[in-house]
Design a protein around this motif. Structure first.
Motif, PDB file in Angstrom:
ATOM      1  N   UNK A   4       0.837  -1.190   0.000  1.00 29.82           N
ATOM      2  CA  UNK A   4       0.000   0.000   0.000  1.00 29.82           C
ATOM      3  C   UNK A   4       0.875   1.244   0.000  1.00 29.82           C
ATOM      4  N   UNK A   5       0.388   2.273  -0.724  1.00 28.08           N
ATOM      5  CA  UNK A   5       1.043   3.578  -0.692  1.00 28.08           C
ATOM      6  C   UNK A   5      -0.027   4.633  -0.453  1.00 28.08           C
ATOM      7  N   UNK A   6       0.399   5.792  -0.020  1.00 32.23           N
ATOM      8  CA  UNK A   6      -0.523   6.905   0.179  1.00 32.23           C
ATOM      9  C   UNK A   6      -0.172   7.987  -0.821  1.00 32.23           C
ATOM     10  N   UNK A   7      -1.185   8.467  -1.543  1.00 29.70           N
ATOM     11  CA  UNK A   7      -0.997   9.540  -2.507  1.00 29.70           C
ATOM     12  C   UNK A   7      -1.829  10.731  -2.091  1.00 29.70           C
ATOM     13  N   UNK A   8      -1.331  11.913  -2.374  1.00 27.60           N
ATOM     14  CA  UNK A   8      -2.070  13.127  -2.094  1.00 27.60           C
ATOM     15  C   UNK A   8      -2.428  13.756  -3.436  1.00 27.60           C
ATOM     16  N   UNK A   9      -3.724  13.740  -3.787  1.00 32.51           N
ATOM     17  CA  UNK A   9      -4.199  14.247  -5.071  1.00 32.51           C
ATOM     18  C   UNK A   9      -5.398  15.155  -4.845  1.00 32.51           C
ATOM     19  N   UNK A  10      -5.685  15.986  -5.849  1.00 32.79           N
ATOM     20  CA  UNK A  10      -6.864  16.843  -5.764  1.00 32.79           C
ATOM     21  C   UNK A  10      -8.118  15.970  -5.722  1.00 32.79           C
ATOM     22  N   UNK A  11      -9.050  16.322  -4.862  1.00 35.80           N
ATOM     23  CA  UNK A  11     -10.242  15.492  -4.671  1.00 35.80           C
ATOM     24  C   UNK A  11     -11.068  15.383  -5.951  1.00 35.80           C
ATOM     25  N   UNK A  12     -11.173  16.474  -6.720  1.00 38.77           N
ATOM     26  CA  UNK A  12     -11.938  16.436  -7.972  1.00 38.77           C
ATOM     27  C   UNK A  12     -11.311  15.460  -8.966  1.00 38.77           C
ATOM     28  N   UNK A  13      -9.989  15.415  -9.000  1.00 40.38           N
ATOM     29  CA  UNK A  13      -9.294  14.473  -9.887  1.00 40.38           C
ATOM     30  C   UNK A  13      -9.596  13.037  -9.485  1.00 40.38           C
ATOM     31  N   UNK A  14      -9.618  12.781  -8.199  1.00 39.58           N
ATOM     32  CA  UNK A  14      -9.911  11.431  -7.709  1.00 39.58           C
ATOM     33  C   UNK A  14     -11.324  11.022  -8.104  1.00 39.58           C
ATOM     34  N   UNK A  15     -12.273  11.921  -7.935  1.00 36.90           N
ATOM     35  CA  UNK A  15     -13.668  11.626  -8.297  1.00 36.90           C
ATOM     36  C   UNK A  15     -13.761  11.286  -9.788  1.00 36.90           C
ATOM     37  N   UNK A  16     -13.154  12.134 -10.627  1.00 38.32           N
ATOM     38  CA  UNK A  16     -13.212  11.909 -12.081  1.00 38.32           C
ATOM     39  C   UNK A  16     -12.487  10.625 -12.474  1.00 38.32           C
ATOM     40  N   UNK A  17     -11.354  10.349 -11.834  1.00 36.35           N
ATOM     41  CA  UNK A  17     -10.596   9.134 -12.139  1.00 36.35           C
ATOM     42  C   UNK A  17     -11.369   7.881 -11.740  1.00 36.35           C
ATOM     43  N   UNK A  18     -12.063   7.933 -10.609  1.00 31.25           N
ATOM     44  CA  UNK A  18     -12.877   6.787 -10.186  1.00 31.25           C
ATOM     45  C   UNK A  18     -14.030   6.543 -11.156  1.00 31.25           C
ATOM     46  N   UNK A  19     -14.640   7.623 -11.653  1.00 28.33           N
ATOM     47  CA  UNK A  19     -15.707   7.481 -12.648  1.00 28.33           C
ATOM     48  C   UNK A  19     -15.162   6.840 -13.920  1.00 28.33           C
ATOM     49  N   UNK A  20     -14.005   7.302 -14.351  1.00 28.15           N
ATOM     50  CA  UNK A  20     -13.363   6.746 -15.545  1.00 28.15           C
ATOM     51  C   UNK A  20     -13.063   5.262 -15.336  1.00 28.15           C
ATOM     52  N   UNK A  21     -12.518   4.928 -14.175  1.00 29.56           N
ATOM     53  CA  UNK A  21     -12.186   3.539 -13.868  1.00 29.56           C
ATOM     54  C   UNK A  21     -13.433   2.664 -13.899  1.00 29.56           C
ATOM     55  N   UNK A  22     -14.505   3.157 -13.318  1.00 32.09           N
ATOM     56  CA  UNK A  22     -15.756   2.385 -13.280  1.00 32.09           C
ATOM     57  C   UNK A  22     -16.272   2.132 -14.698  1.00 32.09           C
ATOM     58  N   UNK A  23     -16.234   3.178 -15.541  1.00 35.55           N
ATOM     59  CA  UNK A  23     -16.691   3.016 -16.929  1.00 35.55           C
ATOM     60  C   UNK A  23     -15.846   2.004 -17.682  1.00 35.55           C
ATOM     61  N   UNK A  24     -14.577   1.874 -17.294  1.00 41.27           N
ATOM     62  CA  UNK A  24     -13.656   0.976 -17.978  1.00 41.27           C
ATOM     63  C   UNK A  24     -13.440  -0.326 -17.222  1.00 41.27           C
ATOM     64  N   UNK A  25     -14.366  -0.608 -16.291  1.00 41.02           N
ATOM     65  CA  UNK A  25     -14.382  -1.869 -15.536  1.00 41.02           C
ATOM     66  C   UNK A  25     -13.038  -2.185 -14.874  1.00 41.02           C
ATOM     67  N   UNK A  26     -12.503  -1.192 -14.186  1.00 41.36           N
ATOM     68  CA  UNK A  26     -11.280  -1.379 -13.418  1.00 41.36           C
ATOM     69  C   UNK A  26     -11.401  -0.543 -12.152  1.00 41.36           C
ATOM     70  N   UNK A  27     -10.331  -0.396 -11.421  1.00 40.46           N
ATOM     71  CA  UNK A  27     -10.351   0.453 -10.239  1.00 40.46           C
ATOM     72  C   UNK A  27      -9.161   1.396 -10.283  1.00 40.46           C
ATOM     73  N   UNK A  28      -9.156   2.351  -9.389  1.00 45.82           N
ATOM     74  CA  UNK A  28      -8.124   3.367  -9.377  1.00 45.82           C
ATOM     75  C   UNK A  28      -6.744   2.762  -9.153  1.00 45.82           C
ATOM     76  N   UNK A  29      -6.644   1.818  -8.269  1.00 47.58           N
ATOM     77  CA  UNK A  29      -5.354   1.163  -8.010  1.00 47.58           C
ATOM     78  C   UNK A  29      -4.835   0.473  -9.264  1.00 47.58           C
ATOM     79  N   UNK A  30      -5.723  -0.203  -9.972  1.00 46.43           N
ATOM     80  CA  UNK A  30      -5.325  -0.886 -11.200  1.00 46.43           C
ATOM     81  C   UNK A  30      -4.874   0.083 -12.271  1.00 46.43           C
ATOM     82  N   UNK A  31      -5.587   1.205 -12.376  1.00 50.85           N
ATOM     83  CA  UNK A  31      -5.202   2.219 -13.363  1.00 50.85           C
ATOM     84  C   UNK A  31      -3.817   2.776 -13.056  1.00 50.85           C
ATOM     85  N   UNK A  32      -3.580   3.103 -11.810  1.00 52.22           N
ATOM     86  CA  UNK A  32      -2.290   3.673 -11.418  1.00 52.22           C
ATOM     87  C   UNK A  32      -1.178   2.648 -11.617  1.00 52.22           C
TER      88      UNK A  32
END
Length: 81
Positions: A4-32
């Protein structure tokens, strides 16, 4: 082994990235993980050019014309009525 790692990112970016991940049937950890794997792997690879590609390098000589001016002219002619 996953770690596990901890990242500090803008909250809006995280929200948009999670939406993108969901649409592409993956998760944020997998994308990163895929992104990091891509940049690490691509920086370690060197592209070997074939002899044909090496021989073609520098064959075409371009003049110093202003491509923007020519593109503008081309597009204006194309869209004339």
């Amino acid at each position: 082994m996953n770690t596990k790692i901890t990242l500090e990112l803008e909250s809006e970016l995280i929200v948009r990235a999670k939406e993108y991940a969901k649409k592409n049937k993956t998760n944020l950890s997998g994308m990163i993980e895929n992104y990091l794997r891509f940049i690490v792997d691509s920086s370690e690879e060197s592209i070997d050019l074939t002899p044909l590609v090496k021989s073609l390098s520098g064959v075409i000589k371009l003049d110093d014309s202003d491509y923007r001016k020519e593109l503008t002219y081309f597009l204006s002619e194309k869209h004339k009525r």
